[in-house]
Design a protein around this motif. Sequence first.
Motif, PDB file in Angstrom:
ATOM      1  N   GLU A 123       0.795  -1.115   0.021  1.00  0.00           N
ATOM      2  CA  GLU A 123      -0.067   0.029  -0.072  1.00  0.00           C
ATOM      3  C   GLU A 123       0.875   1.457  -0.099  1.00  0.00           C
ATOM      4  N   GLY A 124       0.402   2.250  -0.697  1.00  0.00           N
ATOM      5  CA  GLY A 124       1.179   3.365  -0.766  1.00  0.00           C
ATOM      6  C   GLY A 124       0.977   4.094  -1.879  1.00  0.00           C
ATOM      7  N   THR A 125       2.087   5.223  -2.170  1.00  0.00           N
ATOM      8  CA  THR A 125       2.066   5.968  -3.559  1.00  0.00           C
ATOM      9  C   THR A 125       3.467   5.537  -4.072  1.00  0.00           C
ATOM     10  N   TYR A 361      -2.274  -5.482  -7.567  1.00  0.00           N
ATOM     11  CA  TYR A 361      -2.945  -3.971  -7.019  1.00  0.00           C
ATOM     12  C   TYR A 361      -4.451  -4.043  -7.701  1.00  0.00           C
ATOM     13  N   HIS A 363      -6.542  -2.129  -6.117  1.00  0.00           N
ATOM     14  CA  HIS A 363      -6.753  -0.836  -6.007  1.00  0.00           C
ATOM     15  C   HIS A 363      -5.794   0.163  -6.488  1.00  0.00           C
ATOM     16  N   ASP A 367      -2.559   9.538  -8.677  1.00  0.00           N
ATOM     17  CA  ASP A 367      -2.326  10.353  -7.382  1.00  0.00           C
ATOM     18  C   ASP A 367      -1.959  11.880  -7.763  1.00  0.00           C
ATOM     19  N   PRO A 371      -0.692  13.779 -11.938  1.00  0.00           N
ATOM     20  CA  PRO A 371       0.143  12.624 -11.960  1.00  0.00           C
ATOM     21  C   PRO A 371       0.952  12.214 -12.801  1.00  0.00           C
ATOM     22  N   ARG A 387       2.527   9.461 -11.183  1.00  0.00           N
ATOM     23  CA  ARG A 387       2.138   9.235  -9.784  1.00  0.00           C
ATOM     24  C   ARG A 387       0.930   8.464  -9.516  1.00  0.00           C
ATOM     25  N   VAL A 388       1.002   7.273  -8.953  1.00  0.00           N
ATOM     26  CA  VAL A 388      -0.062   6.348  -8.552  1.00  0.00           C
ATOM     27  C   VAL A 388      -0.355   6.173  -7.145  1.00  0.00           C
ATOM     28  N   SER A 389      -1.380   5.792  -6.574  1.00  0.00           N
ATOM     29  CA  SER A 389      -1.657   5.197  -5.138  1.00  0.00           C
ATOM     30  C   SER A 389      -2.119   3.896  -5.603  1.00  0.00           C
ATOM     31  N   ARG A 391      -2.813  -0.398  -3.717  1.00  0.00           N
ATOM     32  CA  ARG A 391      -3.132  -1.066  -2.286  1.00  0.00           C
ATOM     33  C   ARG A 391      -3.667  -2.719  -2.889  1.00  0.00           C
TER      34      ARG A 391
END
Length: 396
Positions: A123-125, A361, A363, A367, A371, A387-389, A391
């Motif tokens: 999980e994160g960015t 992922y 999810h 981001d 992004p 840039r992505v998020s 999970r």
Amino acid sequence: MDLADDLISDPYGVYDRLRTTSPVHRIKGTDGQPAWLVTRYADVRAGLADPRLSLDKTNALPGNYQGLQLPSALDANLLNMDPPDHTRIRRLVGRAFTTSRVEQLRAPIRAIADKLLDALGTEGTADLITAYAAPLPIAVICELLGVPGERRGDFRGWVQTLIAPDPGRPQAGKEAMGAMMRFFAELIAHKRHAPADDLLSDMIAAHDAQDGRLSEDELMSLVFLILNAGFENTIQLIGNAIWTLLQHPEQLAALRADPSKTPAAVEELARVEGPALLAIRRFPTEDITLGGVTVPAGETVLLSLSAANRDPDRFAAPDRPDIERDATGHLALGHGIHYCLGAPLARAETEIALTALLDRYPHLALDGDRPAAWRRSQRARGLTSLRVSFRSGPSV
């Protein structure tokens, strides 16, 4: 017609306007020198296969755009050659990129992808270009050529400098190029002394053969081309594909629902957001008619792959990605004798990269408000950051 800035900031909008008004336009290249830009699918496809359109710069007239200027030791590569030299050299390295050879690489490629995703965590960015889309093809091509693991970090840094130059350090690109040339020379010397089961050792053996199938400059140029073009296109294919899917969640959902569509999806994603806006520049060996326009011998012709791939006369609703579409015949990886040598490998890496990422992922989202950052180039179409998020875990 001076479209330099517009072709960087809004390439598809510019191509659409040009294609609508006339199939061939006189423009200025990035160095300010003139060139003929061809935008319609039928003309571009025909031009890619026309033997009268030479890649050899000796057929260019002075005062016309000639593209990237390389040191002589790196200039004797396939992107500057016509038959018979092109045929001879391509045959020497072509076996490394056959479909059967690439199939043997699928498991190792998936292992590399999984390792990179392990490093991202659950999980994160992250910036998926620097953390995933770039290191995966770099690792694959370095493995194929036999680049030592301890030097791959250096090589990746040089490549990043060339792909995304720092405007505040105008000498950085030249320094990176010099460092790469020294590295290639050292690597060739090492492989000549201690050959291994890799493509570079095979190329050195061809160079050293008594029949002289490969000159010293051709050897160095081939290493440069394979290490650069061999993964630059793939970085852009992977990054652009992820970006396009995240921009079109209905396409992402359709692919998640049926992963067997991945190979077809890769073709469509390459069509709509391919890695190259333009094919390598060409020079007519005689006066030639393109799209009803006569181009004199020796002047520069730029065939727009991305304009052709969004030509409504060839693809319905061309600006909209549709993974159900039959994208057969797209020109993202070229056409004719100069069709991308590494196309089977690039396709496999992109399929595996997407499959591994989406498996890991469920999810995944863009981001932030901005992004993505695109490379400022008239030639290449690629992201310098994405840039992505993310999970892991079951989807809801």
